[in-house]
Design a protein around this motif. Structure first.
Motif, PDB file in Angstrom:
ATOM      1  N   LYS A  23       0.996  -1.208  -0.077  1.00 52.39           N
ATOM      2  CA  LYS A  23      -0.093  -0.011  -0.115  1.00 52.39           C
ATOM      3  C   LYS A  23       0.959   1.340  -0.008  1.00 52.39           C
ATOM      4  O   LYS A  23       0.664   2.245  -0.792  1.00 52.39           O
ATOM      5  N   ILE A  24       1.835   1.268   0.969  1.00 49.89           N
ATOM      6  CA  ILE A  24       2.681   2.345   1.005  1.00 49.89           C
ATOM      7  C   ILE A  24       3.522   2.548  -0.437  1.00 49.89           C
ATOM      8  O   ILE A  24       3.720   3.661  -0.912  1.00 49.89           O
ATOM      9  N   LEU A  25       3.931   1.497  -0.859  1.00 50.42           N
ATOM     10  CA  LEU A  25       4.776   1.423  -2.146  1.00 50.42           C
ATOM     11  C   LEU A  25       3.963   1.916  -3.350  1.00 50.42           C
ATOM     12  O   LEU A  25       4.569   2.522  -4.059  1.00 50.42           O
ATOM     13  N   ALA A  26       2.681   1.939  -3.321  1.00 46.76           N
ATOM     14  CA  ALA A  26       1.747   2.160  -4.326  1.00 46.76           C
ATOM     15  C   ALA A  26       1.941   3.883  -4.372  1.00 46.76           C
ATOM     16  O   ALA A  26       1.672   4.612  -5.365  1.00 46.76           O
ATOM     17  N   PHE A  27       1.912   4.314  -3.222  1.00 45.35           N
ATOM     18  CA  PHE A  27       1.862   5.933  -2.935  1.00 45.35           C
ATOM     19  C   PHE A  27       3.224   6.433  -3.097  1.00 45.35           C
ATOM     20  O   PHE A  27       3.439   7.852  -3.445  1.00 45.35           O
ATOM     21  N   LEU A  28       4.340   5.861  -3.103  1.00 47.37           N
ATOM     22  CA  LEU A  28       5.819   6.174  -3.127  1.00 47.37           C
ATOM     23  C   LEU A  28       5.960   6.445  -4.831  1.00 47.37           C
ATOM     24  O   LEU A  28       5.639   5.759  -5.605  1.00 47.37           O
ATOM     25  N   GLY A  29       6.531   7.464  -4.842  1.00 51.96           N
ATOM     26  CA  GLY A  29       7.022   7.992  -6.244  1.00 51.96           C
ATOM     27  C   GLY A  29       6.685   9.680  -6.598  1.00 51.96           C
ATOM     28  O   GLY A  29       8.029  10.153  -6.962  1.00 51.96           O
ATOM     29  N   PRO A  30       5.644  10.393  -6.290  1.00 50.24           N
ATOM     30  CA  PRO A  30       5.795  11.620  -6.725  1.00 50.24           C
ATOM     31  C   PRO A  30       6.903  12.477  -6.170  1.00 50.24           C
ATOM     32  O   PRO A  30       7.395  13.134  -6.713  1.00 50.24           O
ATOM     33  N   ALA A  31       7.307  12.230  -4.942  1.00 50.10           N
ATOM     34  CA  ALA A  31       8.296  13.074  -4.076  1.00 50.10           C
ATOM     35  C   ALA A  31       9.614  12.897  -4.721  1.00 50.10           C
ATOM     36  O   ALA A  31      10.411  13.722  -4.726  1.00 50.10           O
ATOM     37  N   TYR A  32       9.851  11.645  -5.530  1.00 50.29           N
ATOM     38  CA  TYR A  32      11.283  11.346  -5.999  1.00 50.29           C
ATOM     39  C   TYR A  32      11.146  12.432  -7.185  1.00 50.29           C
ATOM     40  O   TYR A  32      12.377  12.998  -7.541  1.00 50.29           O
ATOM     41  N   LEU A  33      10.049  12.690  -7.904  1.00 52.94           N
ATOM     42  CA  LEU A  33      10.031  13.550  -9.069  1.00 52.94           C
ATOM     43  C   LEU A  33      10.383  14.859  -8.670  1.00 52.94           C
ATOM     44  O   LEU A  33      10.952  15.651  -9.290  1.00 52.94           O
ATOM     45  N   ILE A  34       9.985  15.206  -7.383  1.00 52.63           N
ATOM     46  CA  ILE A  34       9.873  16.567  -6.696  1.00 52.63           C
ATOM     47  C   ILE A  34      11.718  16.667  -6.333  1.00 52.63           C
ATOM     48  O   ILE A  34      12.111  17.754  -6.612  1.00 52.63           O
ATOM     49  N   SER A  35      12.022  15.524  -5.807  1.00 54.12           N
ATOM     50  CA  SER A  35      13.482  15.596  -5.210  1.00 54.12           C
ATOM     51  C   SER A  35      14.351  16.053  -6.198  1.00 54.12           C
ATOM     52  O   SER A  35      15.450  16.678  -5.671  1.00 54.12           O
ATOM     53  N   VAL A  36      14.246  15.518  -7.550  1.00 59.88           N
ATOM     54  CA  VAL A  36      15.370  16.063  -8.354  1.00 59.88           C
ATOM     55  C   VAL A  36      15.454  17.505  -8.440  1.00 59.88           C
ATOM     56  O   VAL A  36      16.477  18.038  -9.003  1.00 59.88           O
ATOM     57  N   GLY A  37      14.291  18.255  -8.523  1.00 57.42           N
ATOM     58  CA  GLY A  37      14.450  19.672  -8.605  1.00 57.42           C
ATOM     59  C   GLY A  37      15.307  20.113  -7.306  1.00 57.42           C
ATOM     60  O   GLY A  37      15.810  21.316  -7.475  1.00 57.42           O
ATOM     61  N   TYR A  38      15.554  19.359  -6.281  1.00 59.66           N
ATOM     62  CA  TYR A  38      16.159  19.805  -5.170  1.00 59.66           C
ATOM     63  C   TYR A  38      17.756  19.429  -5.145  1.00 59.66           C
ATOM     64  O   TYR A  38      18.575  20.103  -4.598  1.00 59.66           O
ATOM     65  N   MET A  39      18.048  18.933  -6.267  1.00 58.17           N
ATOM     66  CA  MET A  39      19.510  18.367  -6.522  1.00 58.17           C
ATOM     67  C   MET A  39      19.730  18.664  -8.109  1.00 58.17           C
ATOM     68  O   MET A  39      20.691  18.060  -8.872  1.00 58.17           O
ATOM     69  N   ASP A  40      19.273  19.745  -8.875  1.00 57.36           N
ATOM     70  CA  ASP A  40      19.568  20.161 -10.259  1.00 57.36           C
ATOM     71  C   ASP A  40      20.832  20.764 -10.339  1.00 57.36           C
ATOM     72  O   ASP A  40      21.497  21.129  -9.441  1.00 57.36           O
ATOM     73  N   PRO A  41      21.460  20.901 -11.536  1.00 57.80           N
ATOM     74  CA  PRO A  41      22.595  21.860 -11.587  1.00 57.80           C
ATOM     75  C   PRO A  41      22.547  23.169 -11.066  1.00 57.80           C
ATOM     76  O   PRO A  41      23.763  23.682 -10.715  1.00 57.80           O
ATOM     77  N   GLY A  42      21.592  23.753 -10.920  1.00 58.07           N
ATOM     78  CA  GLY A  42      21.791  25.034 -10.217  1.00 58.07           C
ATOM     79  C   GLY A  42      22.219  25.129  -8.611  1.00 58.07           C
ATOM     80  O   GLY A  42      22.832  25.977  -8.250  1.00 58.07           O
ATOM     81  N   ASN A  43      21.712  23.807  -8.197  1.00 52.50           N
ATOM     82  CA  ASN A  43      22.170  23.423  -6.714  1.00 52.50           C
ATOM     83  C   ASN A  43      23.650  23.282  -6.808  1.00 52.50           C
ATOM     84  O   ASN A  43      24.529  23.777  -5.696  1.00 52.50           O
ATOM     85  N   TRP A  44      24.159  22.555  -7.640  1.00 53.34           N
ATOM     86  CA  TRP A  44      25.788  22.232  -7.965  1.00 53.34           C
ATOM     87  C   TRP A  44      26.337  23.694  -8.030  1.00 53.34           C
ATOM     88  O   TRP A  44      27.285  23.793  -7.267  1.00 53.34           O
ATOM     89  N   ALA A  45      26.060  24.711  -8.527  1.00 51.72           N
ATOM     90  CA  ALA A  45      26.696  25.894  -8.757  1.00 51.72           C
ATOM     91  C   ALA A  45      26.956  26.560  -7.355  1.00 51.72           C
ATOM     92  O   ALA A  45      27.845  27.156  -7.008  1.00 51.72           O
ATOM     93  N   THR A  46      25.740  26.897  -6.762  1.00 52.00           N
ATOM     94  CA  THR A  46      25.586  27.545  -5.561  1.00 52.00           C
ATOM     95  C   THR A  46      26.293  26.573  -4.339  1.00 52.00           C
ATOM     96  O   THR A  46      26.847  27.281  -3.453  1.00 52.00           O
TER      97      THR A  46
END
Length: 623
Positions: A23-46
């Motif tokens: 049941k939990i596994l079925a809900f897991l996923g959306p936040a991983y798509l969100i998380s990549v925005g928090y480790m994008d190349p813009g983060n690398w530069a800063t």
């Protein structure tokens, strides 16, 4: 109203899972798509700039940003799960068209800035790994849009699996990099204590916040959680909220690890060796091999950079689609929308690189993250208002404690942004050869956005009666009748807008017609969707307005009056005359409805435009 990301909306079933884990596994996923925005190349530069200039001192900014991100993303997920609206749709239903166009414009700028960082990151990664020129690398990134189209056609779960695979590549790469770098653990913990070494650290810190807490992710998360189909009972919604919070916690902590690893790498490799000015990703890549003594360090760095750029560009273009469809209720072919989003980022990147050369990319990346930070307030503040609204959230509104914490985060972000803008404008005025131009352009624009921010902050606290449902329900409506012996109006139209003006308008109409006349209550839905789709619209405001109109009818009918109702759509000065012409009315009664003050200057009053379009008498009742 069309559903958010309609092609994948409620496409993942969560019901019927036999075990709690599944049941939990079925809900897991959306936040991983969100998380990549928090480790994008813009983060690398800063992060690299922060680590090389200030060592481990800004690690606390990353930790604070991650806590902020977790709270804000959980609010975004709550909005989508409970209301089945994304943040852009909720804004469109709440604010006037004029305000929504500005918010849409700001959101598009933020997405373009984000996409610019992703395009540059991908291009730099390709350049470092395959020696492809930056201009060619930038052009290659156009192909990302077709990869996204392919993945989303395969289903949201396939896309999530692809993104998670890229995230794992990034994570493994930096675990190995940390083994190579061997950072000082004691200094890592010291860096978690808040401090700002100097004024330049503030600029980098705001860039880190902008790169970590991303406005487009708030729009995206509120949409992606709607890909799950679950029981819409109170129990089912509570379960969905719990599982999505678990999803967000795991994914965002992984993103924090990656960001911290990049900053620690900058501190352990560059700051420790006295290289305080390394801000370019290319320079970081070049120095890794001689400083760490292994050829694998720069290779893993470039591979992780490509994975970060590829994964974050997919979510960035999805956010662009959500913002356009949500704010404008405008749906175009997804591949067209994604190419438009990509071109908005590619064109300035190509121009700037062509003029200033490849050495400018680091400054462009950091600037893009500061732009994101400046836009955050215009996404965060509406989100907090929406999830605090008991009516909108159907009882799933956030607690007072969470509201306080959310507003503290908003105050911190807006205050830092205000200081940054003030410092930047002050610097421009002092160094400009022609400051008069800035006084008449940049300064008024900054004040304009400040006023917009205050409007968004305080409007819900002083909101007019039309949107305060509990305040204008008909049971609060008082009817004081006057006895009139002679009545000469038999078919009376009354314009209502669920404000205090209705009481006076309806009572005045009763003076004209008494209980012998036939009355028709007219209300016009003024949302953007109503203007575009007319009677075919099905949004939150239309539902509420129709409900209130029928409650008015029931109340008045129970008091012995003959009452009909008509619901119009679009601009009142067009919709009301159309309804009046279709009916056989003797007179139209209106209270002092319409806009007031500043909105009169922009839109004009309903009465002025309407009175020239009807052929029957218009009785205006002053409130």
């Amino acid at each position: 109203m069309s559903k958010s990301l309609e092609e994948v909306n409620q496409s993942v079933a969560t019901e019927g899972k036999k075990t709690g884990f599944r049941k939990i596994l079925a809900f897991l996923g959306p936040a991983y798509l969100i998380s990549v925005g928090y480790m994008d190349p813009g983060n690398w530069a800063t992060d690299i700039a922060g680590g090389s200039q200030f060592g481990y001192a800004l690690l606390w900014v990353l930790l604070m940003s991650n806590i902020m991100a977790l709270l804000l993303q959980s609010l975004s997920a709550r909005l989508g799960i409970v209301t089945q609206r994304d943040l852009a749709q909720a804004s469109r239903e709440t604010y006037s068209p004029f305000i929504n166009y500005i918010l849409y414009f700001l959101a598009e700028i933020a997405i373009a800035a984000c996409d610019l960082a992703e395009v540059l990151g991908m291009a730099i990664g390709l350049n470092l790994l395959f020696d492809i020129s930056l201009i060619q690398g930038v052009m290659i990134t156009v192909l990302d849009t077709f990869l996204l189209l392919f993945l989303i056609n395969k289903g949201i779960r396939k896309m999530e699996a692809f993104i998670i695979a890229l995230v794992m590549i990034i994570g493994v790469s930096f675990i190995i990099e940390m083994i190579f770098a061997q950072p000082e653990i004691s200094k890592v913990f010291t860096g978690l204590i808040p401090s700002l070494p100097n004024e330049n650290a503030l600029y980098i810190a705001i860039g880190i916040i902008g790169a970590t807490v991303m406005p487009h992710n708030l729009y995206l998360h509120s949409s992606l959680v709607q890909t799950r189909k679950f029981d819409r009972s109170n129990k089912g919604i509570k379960q969905a909220l719990k599982y999505n919070f678990i999803d967000s916690t795991i994914a965002l902590n992984l993103a924090f690890f990656v960001n911290a690893a990049i900053l620690i790498l900058g501190a352990a490799v560059f700051y420790q060796n006295g290289m305080f000015t390394v801000a370019e990703i290319q320079d970081a890549h070049k120095f890794l091999e001689p400083l760490l003594g292994t050829k694998w360090a720069p290779i893993l760095f470039a591979v992780a950079l490509i994975a970060a750029g590829q994964s974050s560009t997919i979510t960035g273009t999805l956010a662009g689609q959500i913002v356009m469809e949500g704010y404008l209720n405008l749906r175009i072919q997804p591949w067209v929308r994604r190419i438009i989003t990509r071109l908005i980022a590619i064109v300035p990147a190509v121009i700037v690189i062509s003029i200033y050369g490849e050495s400018i990319t680091g400054k462009m990346l950091i600037l893009s993250q500061v732009i994101l930070s400046l836009q955050l307030g215009f996404a965060i503040i509406p989100l907090i208002h929406f999830v605090s609204d008991k009516t909108k959230m159907k009882g799933f509104h956030i607690s007072k404690t969470t509201q306080i914490a959310s507003w503290i985060i908003a105050v911190i972000i807006v205050s830092l942004n205000a200081k940054l803008v003030y410092n930047e404008i002050q610097g421009w005025l002092e160094t400009s050869e022609n400051p008069i131009v800035l006084w008449f352009t940049v300064v008024p624009l900054a004040f304009g956005f400040l006023l917009l921010l205050f409007y968004i902050i305080f409007k819900p606290f002083i909101i007019n009666a039309k949107h305060q449902i509990n305040a204008h329900l008909p049971h609060n409506f008082e009817l004081n009748f006057f006895k009139v012996e002679t009545y000469n109006k038999k078919n009376i139209a009354i314009s209502v807008d669920f404000s205090d003006a209705d009481k006076i308008a309806i009572n005045s109409a009763f003076e004209l017609g008494g209980k012998e006349a036939n009355y028709t209550l007219i209300h016009v839905v003024e949302t953007v969707g109503a203007m575009l789709y007319g009677g075919n619209i099905d949004d939150h405001e239309t539902t509420i307005d129709e409900k209130l109109l029928f409650e008015y009818q029931e109340l008045l009918t129970n008091n012995g009056f003959k009452v009909d109702v008509k619901l119009g759509f679009g601009k009142p000065n067009n919709a009301i005359p159309r309804i009046v012409k279709e009916g056989n009315f003797d007179i139209l009664v209106m209270g002092t409805h319409g806009h007031t003050g500043f909105k009169d200057i922009i839109f004009g009053t309903t009465v002025d435009k309407l009175r020239h379009k009807i052929s029957i008498p218009l009785f205006i009742v002053k409130n």
